[in-house]
Design a protein around this motif. Structure first.
Motif, PDB file in Angstrom:
ATOM      1  N   GLU A 183       0.852  -1.223   0.084  1.00  0.00           N
ATOM      2  CA  GLU A 183       0.001   0.065  -0.071  1.00  0.00           C
ATOM      3  C   GLU A 183       0.960   1.271  -0.018  1.00  0.00           C
ATOM      4  O   GLU A 183       0.676   2.313  -0.361  1.00  0.00           O
ATOM      5  CB  GLU A 183      -0.878   0.032   1.273  1.00  0.00           C
ATOM      6  N   ALA A 184       2.030   1.103   0.672  1.00  0.00           N
ATOM      7  CA  ALA A 184       2.853   2.328   0.557  1.00  0.00           C
ATOM      8  C   ALA A 184       4.535   1.786   0.619  1.00  0.00           C
ATOM      9  O   ALA A 184       4.633   0.514   0.910  1.00  0.00           O
ATOM     10  CB  ALA A 184       2.737   3.309   1.937  1.00  0.00           C
ATOM     11  N   VAL A 185       5.329   2.595   0.501  1.00  0.00           N
ATOM     12  CA  VAL A 185       6.663   2.316   0.601  1.00  0.00           C
ATOM     13  C   VAL A 185       7.361   3.212   1.641  1.00  0.00           C
ATOM     14  O   VAL A 185       7.483   4.083   1.705  1.00  0.00           O
ATOM     15  CB  VAL A 185       7.493   2.361  -0.914  1.00  0.00           C
ATOM     16  N   PRO A 186       7.689   2.527   2.886  1.00  0.00           N
ATOM     17  CA  PRO A 186       8.506   3.208   3.852  1.00  0.00           C
ATOM     18  C   PRO A 186       9.674   3.970   3.354  1.00  0.00           C
ATOM     19  O   PRO A 186      10.376   3.444   2.768  1.00  0.00           O
ATOM     20  CB  PRO A 186       8.802   2.151   4.980  1.00  0.00           C
ATOM     21  N   GLY A 187       9.736   5.134   4.020  1.00  0.00           N
ATOM     22  CA  GLY A 187      10.894   5.807   3.546  1.00  0.00           C
ATOM     23  C   GLY A 187      11.090   6.630   2.272  1.00  0.00           C
ATOM     24  O   GLY A 187      11.833   7.641   2.168  1.00  0.00           O
ATOM     25  N   TRP A 188      10.049   6.470   1.253  1.00  0.00           N
ATOM     26  CA  TRP A 188       9.799   7.375   0.205  1.00  0.00           C
ATOM     27  C   TRP A 188       8.747   8.331   0.281  1.00  0.00           C
ATOM     28  O   TRP A 188       7.700   8.133   0.746  1.00  0.00           O
ATOM     29  CB  TRP A 188       9.493   6.448  -0.950  1.00  0.00           C
ATOM     30  N   ASP A 189       9.275   9.661   0.047  1.00  0.00           N
ATOM     31  CA  ASP A 189       8.348  10.561   0.096  1.00  0.00           C
ATOM     32  C   ASP A 189       7.754  10.724  -1.161  1.00  0.00           C
ATOM     33  O   ASP A 189       8.475  11.274  -2.351  1.00  0.00           O
ATOM     34  CB  ASP A 189       9.006  12.051   0.418  1.00  0.00           C
ATOM     35  N   ARG A 190       6.529  10.909  -1.450  1.00  0.00           N
ATOM     36  CA  ARG A 190       5.625  10.845  -2.810  1.00  0.00           C
ATOM     37  C   ARG A 190       5.998  12.122  -3.579  1.00  0.00           C
ATOM     38  O   ARG A 190       6.342  12.041  -4.839  1.00  0.00           O
ATOM     39  CB  ARG A 190       4.291  10.706  -2.639  1.00  0.00           C
ATOM     40  N   GLU A 191       6.044  13.292  -2.984  1.00  0.00           N
ATOM     41  CA  GLU A 191       6.140  14.431  -3.553  1.00  0.00           C
ATOM     42  C   GLU A 191       7.678  14.604  -4.089  1.00  0.00           C
ATOM     43  O   GLU A 191       8.064  14.850  -5.133  1.00  0.00           O
ATOM     44  CB  GLU A 191       5.653  15.647  -2.598  1.00  0.00           C
ATOM     45  N   ARG A 192       8.571  14.187  -3.212  1.00  0.00           N
ATOM     46  CA  ARG A 192       9.884  14.244  -3.596  1.00  0.00           C
ATOM     47  C   ARG A 192      10.145  13.227  -4.762  1.00  0.00           C
ATOM     48  O   ARG A 192      11.044  13.387  -5.699  1.00  0.00           O
ATOM     49  CB  ARG A 192      11.046  14.067  -2.334  1.00  0.00           C
ATOM     50  N   LEU A 193       9.585  12.165  -4.585  1.00  0.00           N
ATOM     51  CA  LEU A 193       9.776  11.320  -5.907  1.00  0.00           C
ATOM     52  C   LEU A 193       9.290  11.597  -7.191  1.00  0.00           C
ATOM     53  O   LEU A 193       9.838  11.658  -8.155  1.00  0.00           O
ATOM     54  CB  LEU A 193       9.159   9.933  -5.315  1.00  0.00           C
ATOM     55  N   ARG A 194       8.177  12.417  -6.931  1.00  0.00           N
ATOM     56  CA  ARG A 194       7.584  12.816  -8.296  1.00  0.00           C
ATOM     57  C   ARG A 194       8.407  13.854  -8.832  1.00  0.00           C
ATOM     58  O   ARG A 194       8.667  13.901 -10.009  1.00  0.00           O
ATOM     59  CB  ARG A 194       6.202  13.429  -7.999  1.00  0.00           C
ATOM     60  N   THR A 195       8.882  15.020  -8.083  1.00  0.00           N
ATOM     61  CA  THR A 195       9.930  15.746  -8.608  1.00  0.00           C
ATOM     62  C   THR A 195      11.174  15.254  -9.204  1.00  0.00           C
ATOM     63  O   THR A 195      11.654  15.643 -10.160  1.00  0.00           O
ATOM     64  CB  THR A 195      10.083  16.692  -7.406  1.00  0.00           C
ATOM     65  N   GLY A 196      11.671  14.333  -8.489  1.00  0.00           N
ATOM     66  CA  GLY A 196      12.935  13.531  -9.122  1.00  0.00           C
ATOM     67  C   GLY A 196      12.577  12.804 -10.261  1.00  0.00           C
ATOM     68  O   GLY A 196      13.531  12.901 -11.251  1.00  0.00           O
ATOM     69  N   VAL A 197      11.485  12.197 -10.569  1.00  0.00           N
ATOM     70  CA  VAL A 197      11.431  11.325 -11.658  1.00  0.00           C
ATOM     71  C   VAL A 197      11.147  12.537 -12.910  1.00  0.00           C
ATOM     72  O   VAL A 197      11.525  12.344 -13.867  1.00  0.00           O
ATOM     73  CB  VAL A 197       9.922  10.795 -11.652  1.00  0.00           C
TER      74      VAL A 197
END
Length: 410
Positions: A183-197
């Motif tokens: 349901e979620a991945v511990p330690g990953w921030d969704r907004e930061r991940l979106r920006t990084g992608v």
């Protein structure tokens, strides 16, 4: 003829559990498939007294004679691919038609019995399982099969089912639940991940298929597939961004199955590496050196092998340890991803389920992808592949098929 989703399972290892009663066999089937079947025909091949391949097919929507004959012959043909088999068992899972005389499932069973007999796999025994009861397909003895049948609680209470649970086997309620997506991945921030992608995608657009960039990108994937854990968030963003390139996506499937050499050589031999300039701005920690590669085949041979693994048109199997590890990684990436990278992760997951001959899970995964991205081309193609009932060649030989994770029974 509706032959999908389709779920064959490989034959058991030399030291399987013992199935002594009907409820043991009925308790074994959900463990073999990973979920509880519904509105399905399940066929099990036998070699002597040993259970072999387990095949599940959706019940046909139409029940005219021609459709049922075709359905039965197709089912028998799939089971016949288990070459050592000499007979079979049949189980029909349905909530409908228990109270007729004869019951509605009897006509379907008749065609399946005839089809299996024609294929040299006569049915030794068969059962029908409903939501609350089960009984022998043709048992008329009220002492043995009282109307409407035995309680399904007897299946849950069988010795074999209890032993499998004790050994760690788990059964999901449906193919969707059996996918086991987090349901979620511990330690990953969704907004930061979106920006990084978005940043990586912007930096590398048009450059992914430069030979040097492609090699380094596959090198990043190789470290994460074989590393056994989750990537750092910046690396996760880079991996997701790379899946916006269809060349990387397709090569990754081959890399998961056969390794870096086959993936890079196949991409090169297939003419995918055409970008004029290398990409820059790789994530920290990837190093500056390129993965070593010394070709040992011609470009044409690499390209041919690349195509055969993608279409399953080879008897040589994937590396199943790599497949299982990659599926865990991609499940986490899929959960965290959005847009095209999410569609790519989900589609690769669907392909890996198809490669493992778990058609119901593959169908559930590709349906989820198409529900969010209806025109994602590879998902559309896999949907068609599943609808045709085609399975990879390696899935029909117990020595090359995915060995599974559940205990086996005999």
């Amino acid at each position: 003829m509706d032959t999908t989703p389709l779920d064959p399972e490989p034959a058991p290892p030399p030291d399987p559990f013992k199935a002594k009663q009907a409820q043991d066999i009925l308790g074994y089937i959900p463990h073999a498939l990973g979920f509880v079947p519904a509105e399905s025909a399940v066929l099990i091949s036998l070699t002597g007294r040993r259970l072999g391949a387990t095949l599940r097919l959706d019940l046909p929507r139409h029940r005219d004679a021609d459709t049922l004959t075709g359905f039965a012959d197709a089912a028998a043909g799939y089971l016949r691919r288990h070459r050592a088999a000499d007979s079979s068992l049949l189980v029909i899972y349905t909530a409908a038609g228990w109270d007729g005389t004869p019951p509605a499932y009897a006509v379907l069973a008749h065609h399946l019995l005839a089809g299996l007999a024609r294929a040299g796999l006569p049915v030794r025994d068969g059962w029908v399982v409903g939501p609350r009861h089960w009984r022998g397909l043709y048992c008329t003895d009220p002492q043995c099969c009282p109307d409407p049948g035995h309680s399904t609680d007897r299946i849950a209470e069988s010795v074999l089912n209890a032993e499998m649970i004790y050994r760690g086997s788990q059964v999901a309620a449906s193919p969707e639940a059996a996918l086991g997506l987090p349901e979620a991945v511990p330690g990953w921030d969704r907004e930061r991940l979106r920006t990084g992608v978005a940043e990586f995608a912007g930096n590398f657009t048009g450059n992914w298929t430069h030979p040097d960039t492609f090699r380094r990108t596959l090198g990043c994937w190789e470290r994460e597939v074989t590393g056994g854990g989750l990537p750092e968030q910046d690396m996760a963003a880079f991996l997701l961004a790379s899946l916006e390139c269809t060349g990387v996506r397709d090569a990754l499937v081959v890399q998961v199955c056969l390794g870096f050499d086959a993936a890079y050589g196949g991409a090169l031999g297939s003419g995918l590496l055409t970008a004029p300039r290398p990409g820059t701005g790789f994530p920290a920690g990837t190093g500056t050196g390129l993965p070593e590669w010394e070709p040992d085949r011609s470009p044409g041979e690499y390209g041919s092998g690349f195509a055969r693994i993608l279409t399953g048109s080879t008897a040589s199997p994937p590396d199943w340890g790599r497949v299982d590890a990659a599926a865990k990684l991609l499940a986490s990436l899929y959960t965290a991803a959005e847009a095209t990278p999410r569609a790519a992760c989900g589609t690769i997951l669907a392909w890996l389920e198809w490669a493992r001959a778990r058609g119901s899970r593959a169908q559930s995964m590709v349906d989820a992808v198409l529900g969010e991205c209806a025109d994602y081309r590879l998902a559309v193609l896999i949907h068609g592949l599943l609808a045709s009932g085609v399975l990879p060649e390696w899935s029909f030989d117990p020595d090359t098929a995915w060995p599974g994770t559940a205990p086996r029974a005999a």
